[in-house]
Design a protein around this motif. Structure first.
Motif, PDB file in Angstrom:
ATOM      1  N   CYS A 179      46.117  10.125  65.672  1.00  0.00           N
ATOM      2  CA  CYS A 179      46.891  11.362  65.761  1.00  0.00           C
ATOM      3  C   CYS A 179      48.210  11.171  65.014  1.00  0.00           C
ATOM      4  O   CYS A 179      48.498  10.089  64.497  1.00  0.00           O
ATOM      5  N   TYR A 180      49.017  12.234  64.946  1.00  0.00           N
ATOM      6  CA  TYR A 180      50.358  12.106  64.382  1.00  0.00           C
ATOM      7  C   TYR A 180      51.234  11.295  65.347  1.00  0.00           C
ATOM      8  O   TYR A 180      51.096  11.402  66.570  1.00  0.00           O
ATOM      9  N   GLU A 181      52.142  10.510  64.780  1.00  0.00           N
ATOM     10  CA  GLU A 181      53.150   9.827  65.596  1.00  0.00           C
ATOM     11  C   GLU A 181      54.529  10.233  65.085  1.00  0.00           C
ATOM     12  O   GLU A 181      54.843  10.055  63.905  1.00  0.00           O
ATOM     13  N   LEU A 182      55.326  10.803  65.968  1.00  0.00           N
ATOM     14  CA  LEU A 182      56.675  11.254  65.631  1.00  0.00           C
ATOM     15  C   LEU A 182      57.674  10.357  66.346  1.00  0.00           C
ATOM     16  O   LEU A 182      57.587  10.177  67.565  1.00  0.00           O
TER      17      LEU A 182
ATOM     18  N   GLN B 172      69.562   8.700  64.154  1.00  0.00           N
ATOM     19  CA  GLN B 172      69.471  10.129  63.859  1.00  0.00           C
ATOM     20  C   GLN B 172      68.483  10.449  62.736  1.00  0.00           C
ATOM     21  O   GLN B 172      68.473  11.564  62.223  1.00  0.00           O
ATOM     22  N   ASP B 173      67.624   9.486  62.384  1.00  0.00           N
ATOM     23  CA  ASP B 173      66.499   9.780  61.494  1.00  0.00           C
ATOM     24  C   ASP B 173      65.280  10.132  62.347  1.00  0.00           C
ATOM     25  O   ASP B 173      65.145   9.666  63.482  1.00  0.00           O
ATOM     26  N   ILE B 174      64.407  10.970  61.801  1.00  0.00           N
ATOM     27  CA  ILE B 174      63.104  11.194  62.421  1.00  0.00           C
ATOM     28  C   ILE B 174      62.038  10.779  61.415  1.00  0.00           C
ATOM     29  O   ILE B 174      62.174  11.027  60.218  1.00  0.00           O
ATOM     30  N   ILE B 175      60.991  10.111  61.899  1.00  0.00           N
ATOM     31  CA  ILE B 175      59.933   9.636  61.012  1.00  0.00           C
ATOM     32  C   ILE B 175      58.579  10.076  61.559  1.00  0.00           C
ATOM     33  O   ILE B 175      58.394  10.221  62.762  1.00  0.00           O
TER      34      ILE B 175
ATOM     35  N   LEU C 127      51.430  21.586  58.119  1.00  0.00           N
ATOM     36  CA  LEU C 127      50.126  20.980  57.869  1.00  0.00           C
ATOM     37  C   LEU C 127      49.785  20.968  56.382  1.00  0.00           C
ATOM     38  O   LEU C 127      49.062  20.094  55.909  1.00  0.00           O
ATOM     39  N   LYS C 128      50.323  21.927  55.627  1.00  0.00           N
ATOM     40  CA  LYS C 128      50.055  21.971  54.188  1.00  0.00           C
ATOM     41  C   LYS C 128      50.775  20.840  53.460  1.00  0.00           C
ATOM     42  O   LYS C 128      50.218  20.200  52.569  1.00  0.00           O
ATOM     43  N   GLN C 129      52.029  20.611  53.829  1.00  0.00           N
ATOM     44  CA  GLN C 129      52.803  19.588  53.124  1.00  0.00           C
ATOM     45  C   GLN C 129      54.035  19.216  53.944  1.00  0.00           C
ATOM     46  O   GLN C 129      54.786  20.083  54.378  1.00  0.00           O
ATOM     47  N   HIS C 130      54.246  17.925  54.146  1.00  0.00           N
ATOM     48  CA  HIS C 130      55.409  17.482  54.898  1.00  0.00           C
ATOM     49  C   HIS C 130      55.846  16.100  54.439  1.00  0.00           C
ATOM     50  O   HIS C 130      55.116  15.387  53.755  1.00  0.00           O
ATOM     51  N   GLN C 131      57.063  15.755  54.810  1.00  0.00           N
ATOM     52  CA  GLN C 131      57.630  14.456  54.490  1.00  0.00           C
ATOM     53  C   GLN C 131      57.336  13.476  55.621  1.00  0.00           C
ATOM     54  O   GLN C 131      57.022  13.877  56.739  1.00  0.00           O
ATOM     55  N   CYS C 132      57.490  12.190  55.334  1.00  0.00           N
ATOM     56  CA  CYS C 132      57.300  11.183  56.379  1.00  0.00           C
ATOM     57  C   CYS C 132      58.622  10.813  57.042  1.00  0.00           C
ATOM     58  O   CYS C 132      58.627  10.113  58.061  1.00  0.00           O
ATOM     59  N   ILE C 133      59.733  11.279  56.477  1.00  0.00           N
ATOM     60  CA  ILE C 133      61.033  10.926  57.048  1.00  0.00           C
ATOM     61  C   ILE C 133      62.047  12.014  56.730  1.00  0.00           C
ATOM     62  O   ILE C 133      61.996  12.640  55.662  1.00  0.00           O
ATOM     63  N   HIS C 134      62.931  12.281  57.681  1.00  0.00           N
ATOM     64  CA  HIS C 134      64.079  13.151  57.435  1.00  0.00           C
ATOM     65  C   HIS C 134      65.309  12.437  57.974  1.00  0.00           C
ATOM     66  O   HIS C 134      65.382  12.121  59.160  1.00  0.00           O
ATOM     67  N   SER C 135      66.267  12.173  57.100  1.00  0.00           N
ATOM     68  CA  SER C 135      67.443  11.391  57.473  1.00  0.00           C
ATOM     69  C   SER C 135      68.553  12.264  58.045  1.00  0.00           C
ATOM     70  O   SER C 135      68.684  13.438  57.690  1.00  0.00           O
ATOM     71  N   LYS C 136      69.335  11.670  58.917  1.00  0.00           N
ATOM     72  CA  LYS C 136      70.525  12.298  59.500  1.00  0.00           C
ATOM     73  C   LYS C 136      70.211  13.675  60.071  1.00  0.00           C
ATOM     74  O   LYS C 136      70.846  14.672  59.729  1.00  0.00           O
ATOM     75  N   SER C 137      69.242  13.711  60.949  1.00  0.00           N
ATOM     76  CA  SER C 137      68.799  14.981  61.540  1.00  0.00           C
ATOM     77  C   SER C 137      69.621  15.293  62.786  1.00  0.00           C
ATOM     78  O   SER C 137      69.111  15.329  63.909  1.00  0.00           O
TER      79      SER C 137
ATOM     80  N   SER D  57      61.472  19.748  64.719  1.00  0.00           N
ATOM     81  CA  SER D  57      61.133  18.537  63.964  1.00  0.00           C
ATOM     82  C   SER D  57      60.105  18.846  62.885  1.00  0.00           C
ATOM     83  O   SER D  57      60.220  18.379  61.748  1.00  0.00           O
ATOM     84  N   PHE D  58      59.088  19.643  63.227  1.00  0.00           N
ATOM     85  CA  PHE D  58      58.091  20.043  62.233  1.00  0.00           C
ATOM     86  C   PHE D  58      58.768  20.769  61.072  1.00  0.00           C
ATOM     87  O   PHE D  58      58.446  20.546  59.901  1.00  0.00           O
ATOM     88  N   GLN D  59      59.704  21.649  61.416  1.00  0.00           N
ATOM     89  CA  GLN D  59      60.376  22.433  60.379  1.00  0.00           C
ATOM     90  C   GLN D  59      61.224  21.534  59.477  1.00  0.00           C
ATOM     91  O   GLN D  59      61.254  21.709  58.258  1.00  0.00           O
ATOM     92  N   TYR D  60      61.919  20.567  60.063  1.00  0.00           N
ATOM     93  CA  TYR D  60      62.731  19.646  59.274  1.00  0.00           C
ATOM     94  C   TYR D  60      61.871  18.811  58.328  1.00  0.00           C
ATOM     95  O   TYR D  60      62.278  18.497  57.212  1.00  0.00           O
ATOM     96  N   LEU D  61      60.689  18.437  58.786  1.00  0.00           N
ATOM     97  CA  LEU D  61      59.832  17.557  57.993  1.00  0.00           C
ATOM     98  C   LEU D  61      59.008  18.303  56.951  1.00  0.00           C
ATOM     99  O   LEU D  61      58.388  17.683  56.094  1.00  0.00           O
ATOM    100  N   THR D  62      59.003  19.627  57.029  1.00  0.00           N
ATOM    101  CA  THR D  62      58.245  20.406  56.060  1.00  0.00           C
ATOM    102  C   THR D  62      58.921  20.342  54.700  1.00  0.00           C
ATOM    103  O   THR D  62      60.085  20.682  54.560  1.00  0.00           O
ATOM    104  N   THR D  63      58.199  19.901  53.710  1.00  0.00           N
ATOM    105  CA  THR D  63      58.770  19.656  52.384  1.00  0.00           C
ATOM    106  C   THR D  63      59.434  20.884  51.803  1.00  0.00           C
ATOM    107  O   THR D  63      60.483  20.802  51.172  1.00  0.00           O
ATOM    108  N   SER D  64      58.847  22.064  52.042  1.00  0.00           N
ATOM    109  CA  SER D  64      59.362  23.285  51.422  1.00  0.00           C
ATOM    110  C   SER D  64      60.758  23.628  51.900  1.00  0.00           C
ATOM    111  O   SER D  64      61.464  24.399  51.283  1.00  0.00           O
TER     112      SER D  64
END
Length: 298
Positions: free
Chosen positions: A47-50, A72-75, A123-133, A168-175
């Motif tokens: 599964c996904y791990e956040l 304050q990073d999320i991965i 689900l279409k496209q996302h990053q594996c990390i977002h810094s300083k969230s 978190s999903f929104q932050y990680l979404t590449t768009s």
């Protein structure tokens, strides 16, 4: 920020539906890496791990690429993707990790809500990390504060946890980053947003934001108007009031809420609240009561 950590959310498993999507979430546990355990070694999940990095620094290895991580990073790791987390200095690396399974049993169901749309894009496209969230960690801070007033995982904790996941999903979404204008460096806007998100509990001065970003006040105002089509004051007020809504819907008094978002003048707080939401704080409390608590997304 984190001096205490809520145990009420640990080992909680819940499921919620968003249009055609079904999201199953398990908040697993806090985890510490230090000299006794430097790494969890390469592994994968079905599964996904956040993960929310609460303290320290380290390395996130994902598909043979190393990413530096800090507080304050999320991965995020995708299902069956090989990954590991490693502590890199003498300070402890402390994190919270969550397992998430997203299912779509019926593709024929149309998108019906903002949350549904967020999941679709994620689900279409996302990053594996977002810094300083910083904004994301404001929700975790709220969970810790809220936990002081309850003895079990209740409806309020469930709703704020769901909001934490959706943000978190929104932050990680590449768009999300691609939508910003390329004429202004994203780092300038991001620095300003992070400063604001980290200081929602007190009065925020525009000159302090400009100093933090190493630009003039006029340039800072241009960044917000050009990229977000809003003024800095409007942006600050919107985010303060959004946080205030969470407090009010969880039975904090109007006076306490005003203080918690750095607006101790009740008259000013009421005026800004009405301008942002269209109704008064007391009206929101009545809405929350009639909806059995914290279910309304603002």
């Amino acid at each position: 920020m984190f001096n205490t950590y809520s145990k009420l959310i640990i080992n909680q498993k819940f499921e919620f539906k968003l249009g055609k999507y079904s999201v199953i979430c398990k908040i697993v546990d806090y985890c510490t890496f230090n000299l006794d355990q430097l790494s969890n070694n390469i592994h994968s999940h079905s599964c996904y791990e956040l993960c929310f990095i609460l303290k320290g620094k380290g390395i996130f290895t994902y598909n043979d690429v190393d990413y530096p991580i800090a507080a304050q990073d999320i991965i995020l790791t995708d299902p069956y993707a090989y990954h590991a987390i490693t502590c890199t200095n003498y300070d402890e690396l402390f994190l919270l990790y969550v397992f998430i399974d997203i299912k779509c049993p019926d593709n024929s169901v149309p998108i019906s809500s903002l949350e549904d749309s967020i999941l679709e894009q994620f689900l279409k496209q996302h990053q594996c990390i977002h810094s300083k969230s910083s904004k994301i960690f404001t929700y975790l801070d709220f969970i810790n504060n809220y936990s002081l007033y309850c003895s079990k995982f209740d409806y309020g904790l469930l709703q704020i946890t769901k909001t934490l996941l959706m943000e978190s999903f929104q932050y990680l979404t590449t768009s999300r980053t691609q939508s910003l204008s390329s004429n202004i460096p994203f780092t300038t806007l991001e620095k300003a947003q992070d400063y604001i998100d980290s200081n929602l509990h007190k009065k925020i001065y525009i000159e302090d934001i400009a100093k933090h970003c190493s630009i003039s006040i006029r340039s800072l105002q241009y960044v917000f108007r050009k990229n977000l089509n809003t003024s800095i004051i409007e942006y600050i007020n919107e985010h303060k009031i959004k946080l205030a809504c969470h407090y009010l819907l969880n039975h904090f008094s109007i006076a306490d809420t005003a203080n918690l978002v750095g607006m101790p003048d009740i008259s000013h707080f009421n005026k800004v609240f009405k301008k942002v939401t269209g109704f008064t704080p007391s009206q929101l409390q009545k809405i929350g009561t009639s909806n059995n608590g914290f279910g309304r997304r603002l």
